[in-house]
Design an enzyme around this catalytic site. Structure first.
Site, short mmCIF file in Angstrom:
data_model
loop_
_atom_site.label_atom_id
_atom_site.label_comp_id
_atom_site.label_asym_id
_atom_site.label_seq_id
_atom_site.Cartn_x
_atom_site.Cartn_y
_atom_site.Cartn_z
N ASP A 6 0.80 -1.16 0.16
CA ASP A 6 -0.01 0.03 0.15
C ASP A 6 0.92 1.13 0.01
OD1 ASP A 6 -2.36 1.20 2.48
OD2 ASP A 6 -2.10 1.84 0.49
N GLU A 42 6.92 11.99 9.71
CA GLU A 42 7.76 11.95 8.58
C GLU A 42 6.74 12.48 7.59
OE1 GLU A 42 10.43 8.89 6.16
OE2 GLU A 42 8.50 8.44 5.91
#
Ligand code: CA
Length: 481
Positions: free
Chosen positions: A153, A183
Site C-alpha cells: 500500500d 515524516e
C-alpha cells in the site's frame, strides 16, 4: 515562543540492523544499541530514535510491519527492549519509537483478512481494485519504483488524514509530555500549521523533504544554492513563533551528505564540518543520522548482488530491462541509493568495522580502515569533535535554539549565511558550500565579533574570503569598532 525540552534536544537516529551486532549473527540488535549508549551520551545526544524493530518479513527492511506490538527476534526480545529503555532513561536520555501506521506488511493479519474475501470486515483497510485484462488496474507507481500494486500500500497523504491524526493526538500524544515528529513527505509550507502549529498541529515537528530533492538523481553533483536558500528560508520563516522544524541532512533513505553535497575525497573533513554547521544551527531540533558524526560516505559496491535495498534492486531490473547499461545504473545507485546510509556503522579499523564478529548482513564500506569512530574520537580536530562542539555550543546559547532566523548574504552564489537573534544576542553562521574560494564583503565587519567555531586554522582565516567548504560561527558583540 514556548520553551520546551524537545526544542532544546539533539536527536540521533539509529538504523538498528546496521548499528551494532551483539551476538555475531551479522545483524545489529537491541543489545548492540545498549552497548553504545555511553558513546551517545558522551556525544551529547538527548533523544535516540530507532527505526522499526517490530516483527516484519523484511521486504522493506522492517518498514513492512506484520505485528505492531512485538519485537522482531533478530533484534532481541521484549526484555531486551525494556532493558534498553531503562538504560536510556537512566542516562537522562529519551527514546523515540518509529510508528509506521500508514501501511502494513502483506503478512499483517489485517491484510491477510482483507484479501480473504470481498465482504471481510477488514476489506476496506486497503485499496482493492479489479485488474484489467490480467494486468494492474492502473499505472500507479510504487514509491520504490515499479508498480504499486500487489506488494505495498503506498505512502500517500490521503484526504482525511488530519481527522485520523487529530484522534491520535487527542487520545494519545496530548496525554503525555512526549516528543513527536512526523515524516511528512509532500507537505507544503502552507499546510504546516495543521501539522506542527503550536495550537492546531498534530505533531511537535515534521521532517520536510524539499531540500533533499536537491540531491538530484543520476550524478547531478553541483548544489543549487539559491533554491536551497529559498527552501530553508521559507520553512524557517513560516514556523518561527508558530511551529517547530526538525533539522536533518541524512536518514536511512538518503545518501551520505558529504558524498553528495560535499566532497568525500579532497575536502572530506572540511565539507563534513561545513554541512554540519550549516544545518545544525538553524531554528529547530537537529537530528544526526548514525555515522554522520564521523563523516561516513557513500559506498561503491561493484555489483547489484552486493546491495540489499528493494528500491535499488527494482531500479536495476527496470532500468537494465529498458536498455540502460550496467555502468550507468550502478552510477545512479552509487550516487543516491538507500544502501549508502545502511552499510554497518564504522566503529573501528578492525574486521567488519567492529560492527560484528560474524558476517554482516550487508558489506562494510572498505574505507573503515581510515574512517571510524575510534580514530575520530582519538584525534582532536576530527569531524566527531566538531559535532561535539556544535552540540555544546547550541546547549550553551539559547539564541541558537530559540533565536529568529534571518538569511544573510541572500544573493551570494556560494555562501549560505544566516543570523540567529534572541534577547539582544546575535549569532552568525557562514558556510561556503562550494569547493572554490568565496570572496565576500566581510559580514558584520563593522562590529566586534567573537569566533566560536570554524573548520580551518584560525591563523589561516581571511577577512573577506571563505576557503573551500569553510564555515564560521561567530557572535556579534554589537559594538561599532
Ligand atoms: Ca545480532
Amino acid at each position: 515562543m514556548k520553551r520546551k525540552w524537545w526544542k532544546e534536544a539533539v536527536a540521533y537516529q539509529i538504523y538498528p540492523r546496521s548499528f551494532m551486532d551483539s551476538n555475531g549473527d551479522g545483524i545489529g540488535d537491541l543489545q548492540g544499541i545498549l552497548s553504545k549508549l555511553d558513546y551517545l551520551q558522551d556525544l551529547g545526544v538527548d533523544v535516540i530514535w530507532i527505526c522499526p524493530v517490530y516483527p516484519s518479513p523484511n521486504d522493506d527492511n522492517g518498514y513492512d510491519i506484520s505485528d505492531f506490538k512485538g519485537i522482531m527476534s533478530e533484534f532481541g526480545t521484549m526484555e531486551d527492549f525494556d532493558e534498553l529503555l531503562n538504560e536510556i532513561h537512566k542516562r537522562g536520555m529519551r527514546l523515540i519509537m518509529d510508528l509506521v501506521i500508514n501501511h502494513t506488511s502483506d503478512e499483517h493479519p489485517w491484510f491477510i483478512e482483507s484479501k480473504s474475501s470481498k465482504d471481510n470486515p477488514y476489506r476496506d483497510f486497503y485499496i482493492w481494485l479489479p485488474g484489467k485484462d490480467g494486468k494492474e488496474p492502473n499505472n500507479w507507481a510504487s514509491i520504490f519504483e515499479g508498480s504499486a500494486w500487489a506488494s505495498f500500500d503506498g505512502h500517500r497523504n490521503q484526504q482525511g488524514i488530519q481527522t485520523y491524526l487529530e484522534e491520535l493526538k487527542d487520545r494519545t500524544f496530548s496525554r503525555y509530555d512526549i516528543m513527536t515528529v512526523g515524516e511528512a513527505n509532500g507537505v507544503s509550507v502552507d499546510e504546516a500549521n495543521e501539522w506542527v502549529g503550536e495550537k492546531d498541529g498534530k505533531f511537535n515537528m515534521i521532517f520536510q523533504f524539499e531540500h533533499t530533492d536537491l540531491w538530484g538523481k543520476e550524478g547531478k553533483k553541483s548544489l543549487d544554492i539559491h533554491t536551497l536558500k529559498r527552501i530553508f528560508t521559507k520553512w524557517q520563516t513560516a514556523l518561527d513563533g508558530s511551529g517547530w522544524n526538525a533539522l536533518f541532512l541524512e536518514n536511512h533513505d538518503l545518501p551520505r551528505s558529504v558524498s553528495v553535497w560535499g566532497n568525500d575525497e579532497k575536502y572530506h573533513t572540511a565539507s563534513s564540518k561545513c554541512l554540519a554547521a550549516f544545518y545544525f544551527l538553524m531554528q529547530g531540533t537537529p537530528f544526526i543520522y548514525q555515522g554522520q558524526e564521523i563523516g561516513m560516505t557513500n559506498v561503491h559496491f561493484p555489483t547489484i548482488d552486493d546491495y540489499d535495498d528493494v528500491a535499488a534492486k527494482n531500479l536495476y531490473q527496470y532500468e537494465t530491462a529498458s536498455g540502460k547499461s550496467h555502468e550507468k545504473v550502478m552510477e545512479a545507485i552509487w550516487h543516491c541509493g538507500r544502501d549508502n546510509s545502511r552499510t554497518p556503522m564504522q566503529w573501528s579499523a578492525e574486521k567488519n568495522a567492529g560492527f560484528t564478529s560474524g558476517t554482516p548482513w550487508i558489506k562494510v564500506n572498505p574505507n573503515n580502515k581510515q574512517l571510524n569512530v575510534e580514530e575520530s574520537m582519538a584525534r582532536s580536530g576530527s569531524i566527531y569533535h566538531f559535532y561535539k562542539q556544535l552540540i555544546q555550543l547550541r546547549k550553551d546559547h539559547p539564541a541558537l535554539i530559540y533565536g529568529s532566523f534571518q538569511l544573510e548574504l541572500p544573493e551570494h552564489d556560494q555562501i549560505f549565511a544566516y543570523s540567529r537573534n534572541f534577547k539582544g544576542e546575535t549569532f552568525v553562521v557562514m558556510a561556503n558550500l562550494t569547493e572554490t574560494h568565496a570572496p565576500t564583503e566581510a559580514f558584520g565587519k563593522d562590529y566586534a565579533s567573537e569566533l566560536y567555531l570554524s573548520n580551518y586554522e584560525e591563523a589561516a582565516l581571511e577577512e573577506t574570503v571563505l576557503q573551500p567548504f569553510e564555515t564560521r560561527v561567530f557572535q556579534l558583540k554589537g559594538t561599532l569598532i
